[in-house]
Design an enzyme around this catalytic site. Sequence first.
Site, PDB file in Angstrom:
ATOM      1  N   ASP A  81     -47.585  -3.112  36.444  1.00 54.28           N
ATOM      2  CA  ASP A  81     -48.882  -2.824  35.828  1.00 54.28           C
ATOM      3  C   ASP A  81     -49.497  -1.685  36.610  1.00 54.28           C
ATOM      4  OD1 ASP A  81     -50.480  -3.775  33.544  1.00 54.28           O
ATOM      5  OD2 ASP A  81     -52.054  -3.863  35.048  1.00 54.28           O
ATOM      6  N   SER A  82     -49.957  -0.684  35.894  1.00 56.36           N
ATOM      7  CA  SER A  82     -50.403   0.522  36.586  1.00 56.36           C
ATOM      8  C   SER A  82     -51.564   1.163  35.846  1.00 56.36           C
ATOM      9  CB  SER A  82     -49.226   1.499  36.724  1.00 56.36           C
ATOM     10  OG  SER A  82     -48.474   1.562  35.531  1.00 56.36           O
ATOM     11  N   ARG A 119     -45.555   4.509  41.566  1.00 59.34           N
ATOM     12  CA  ARG A 119     -44.447   3.623  41.187  1.00 59.34           C
ATOM     13  C   ARG A 119     -43.357   3.678  42.263  1.00 59.34           C
ATOM     14  NH1 ARG A 119     -44.778   5.226  36.402  1.00 59.34           N
ATOM     15  NH2 ARG A 119     -46.123   3.450  35.945  1.00 59.34           N
ATOM     16  N   LYS A 154     -41.614  13.901  41.051  1.00 57.98           N
ATOM     17  CA  LYS A 154     -42.622  12.852  40.820  1.00 57.98           C
ATOM     18  C   LYS A 154     -42.119  11.517  41.382  1.00 57.98           C
ATOM     19  CE  LYS A 154     -44.952  10.011  37.416  1.00 57.98           C
ATOM     20  NZ  LYS A 154     -45.088   9.546  36.036  1.00 57.98           N
ATOM     21  N   PHE A 187     -45.436  11.551  31.671  1.00 58.23           N
ATOM     22  CA  PHE A 187     -45.978  10.882  30.481  1.00 58.23           C
ATOM     23  C   PHE A 187     -47.435  10.529  30.757  1.00 58.23           C
ATOM     24  CE2 PHE A 187     -44.705   7.373  33.189  1.00 58.23           C
ATOM     25  CZ  PHE A 187     -45.582   6.335  32.908  1.00 58.23           C
ATOM     26  N   GLY A 188     -48.064   9.941  29.762  1.00 56.50           N
ATOM     27  CA  GLY A 188     -49.422   9.429  29.948  1.00 56.50           C
ATOM     28  C   GLY A 188     -50.379  10.476  30.499  1.00 56.50           C
ATOM     29  N   TYR A 189     -51.009  10.155  31.601  1.00 52.38           N
ATOM     30  CA  TYR A 189     -52.040  11.006  32.190  1.00 52.38           C
ATOM     31  C   TYR A 189     -51.459  12.062  33.152  1.00 52.38           C
ATOM     32  CZ  TYR A 189     -55.246   7.375  30.457  1.00 52.38           C
ATOM     33  OH  TYR A 189     -55.943   6.500  29.661  1.00 52.38           O
ATOM     34  N   ASP A 190     -50.145  12.148  33.249  1.00 54.97           N
ATOM     35  CA  ASP A 190     -49.530  13.096  34.193  1.00 54.97           C
ATOM     36  C   ASP A 190     -50.022  14.540  34.050  1.00 54.97           C
ATOM     37  OD1 ASP A 190     -48.065  11.271  35.643  1.00 54.97           O
ATOM     38  OD2 ASP A 190     -46.247  11.506  34.454  1.00 54.97           O
ATOM     39  N   LYS A 200     -41.679   4.317  31.652  1.00 53.76           N
ATOM     40  CA  LYS A 200     -41.522   3.526  32.887  1.00 53.76           C
ATOM     41  C   LYS A 200     -40.050   3.175  33.086  1.00 53.76           C
ATOM     42  CE  LYS A 200     -45.870   0.849  33.004  1.00 53.76           C
ATOM     43  NZ  LYS A 200     -46.411  -0.520  32.939  1.00 53.76           N
TER      44      LYS A 200
HETATM   45  P1  ITT Z   1     -45.946  -2.164  29.645  1.00 52.49           P
HETATM   46  O1  ITT Z   1     -47.172  -3.026  29.821  1.00 52.49           O
HETATM   47  O2  ITT Z   1     -45.103  -2.571  28.476  1.00 52.49           O
HETATM   48  O3  ITT Z   1     -45.162  -2.019  30.924  1.00 52.49           O
HETATM   49  P2  ITT Z   1     -47.903  -0.067  29.348  1.00 52.49           P
HETATM   50  O4  ITT Z   1     -47.816   1.397  29.115  1.00 52.49           O
HETATM   51  O5  ITT Z   1     -48.826  -0.865  28.458  1.00 52.49           O
HETATM   52  O6  ITT Z   1     -46.420  -0.668  29.277  1.00 52.49           O
HETATM   53  P3  ITT Z   1     -49.606  -0.673  31.577  1.00 52.49           P
HETATM   54  O7  ITT Z   1     -50.320  -1.766  30.879  1.00 52.49           O
HETATM   55  O8  ITT Z   1     -49.227  -0.874  33.007  1.00 52.49           O
HETATM   56  O9  ITT Z   1     -48.254  -0.308  30.844  1.00 52.49           O
HETATM   57  O10 ITT Z   1     -50.480   0.633  31.412  1.00 52.49           O
HETATM   58  C1  ITT Z   1     -50.278   1.682  32.255  1.00 52.49           C
HETATM   59  C2  ITT Z   1     -50.883   2.934  31.650  1.00 52.49           C
HETATM   60  O11 ITT Z   1     -51.354   3.747  32.734  1.00 52.49           O
HETATM   61  C3  ITT Z   1     -49.820   3.738  30.958  1.00 52.49           C
HETATM   62  O12 ITT Z   1     -49.697   3.405  29.589  1.00 52.49           O
HETATM   63  C4  ITT Z   1     -50.303   5.159  31.188  1.00 52.49           C
HETATM   64  O13 ITT Z   1     -51.322   5.476  30.266  1.00 52.49           O
HETATM   65  C5  ITT Z   1     -50.938   5.071  32.567  1.00 52.49           C
HETATM   66  N1  ITT Z   1     -49.934   5.362  33.599  1.00 52.49           N
HETATM   67  C6  ITT Z   1     -49.319   4.476  34.426  1.00 52.49           C
HETATM   68  N2  ITT Z   1     -48.415   5.088  35.189  1.00 52.49           N
HETATM   69  C7  ITT Z   1     -48.447   6.381  34.849  1.00 52.49           C
HETATM   70  C8  ITT Z   1     -47.732   7.517  35.272  1.00 52.49           C
HETATM   71  O14 ITT Z   1     -46.754   7.439  36.173  1.00 52.49           O
HETATM   72  N3  ITT Z   1     -48.024   8.687  34.713  1.00 52.49           N
HETATM   73  C9  ITT Z   1     -48.987   8.796  33.773  1.00 52.49           C
HETATM   74  N4  ITT Z   1     -49.701   7.772  33.294  1.00 52.49           N
HETATM   75  C10 ITT Z   1     -49.423   6.564  33.824  1.00 52.49           C
END
Ligand code: ITT
Length: 196
Positions: free
Chosen positions: A71-72, A183, A177, A154-157, A14
């Site tokens: 929060d996402s 975001r 992206k 990252f994550g679910y991308d 992020k």
């Molecule tokens: P912080 O709370 O420290 O900011 P976090 O990763 O725990 O970090 P969140 O609680 O908002 O943040 O969780 C968001 C999750 O959603 C994140 O860890 C990813 O798994 C997913 N996510 C959010 N935005 C994403 C993106 O742009 N691409 C892929 N996955 C995403």
Amino acid sequence: MNKEIVLATNNGNKLREYREMLSPRGYVVYSPGDLNIDSDPEETGATYRENAFLKAKALIDKVNWPVIADDSGLEIEALGGFPGLHSARYAATLGGDYKKVCATVLRKLAGEKNRRAAFLCTICLLERKDAKPLYFEGVCPGAITDSYKGDGGFGYDPIFHCVDPDLDFGTAREKEKNAVSHRARALRKLLVYLSI
Ligand code: ITT
């Protein structure tokens, strides 16, 4: 407004995306780590807003700049919105191994025709300790891909396909992206507010 801002996150991905989007506009984005501050509040909220507020609130007393928190999550229609608000926590149950997480989601959707999904992002801005929190929301509509695609983002991308424009987040360049993501959409609204 001062163009220094603190992003209340422990997620380096992020942080990278915010910097990529905000630096060209002259913003300096600090993370808690940059300021030697430990901040990892429990995300006990029932909504993205509540969790974003909890993260921003935990930092505002400790710094001299405005704080934003993000929060996402990913909401998948056929799974009733899962993993949604619990996107990070669900991944943690699989050791934070997103290859495994994405494979598990693909398995849950095996044979499912309805692939509709959306990434959601809520940014909370606290300009000062006593300021009213302000919220900026972004949604990126899309679909879950049929297979794991690329290792970008990252994550679910790697399993997300954005529909407008057509873009697989797993193979997209970061700039692509960041032009259309949930975001980016939330951040554009924040920037409109900050420029007023
Ligand atoms: P912080 O709370 O420290 O900011 P976090 O990763 O725990 O970090 P969140 O609680 O908002 O943040 O969780 C968001 C999750 O959603 C994140 O860890 C990813 O798994 C997913 N996510 C959010 N935005 C994403 C993106 O742009 N691409 C892929 N996955 C995403």
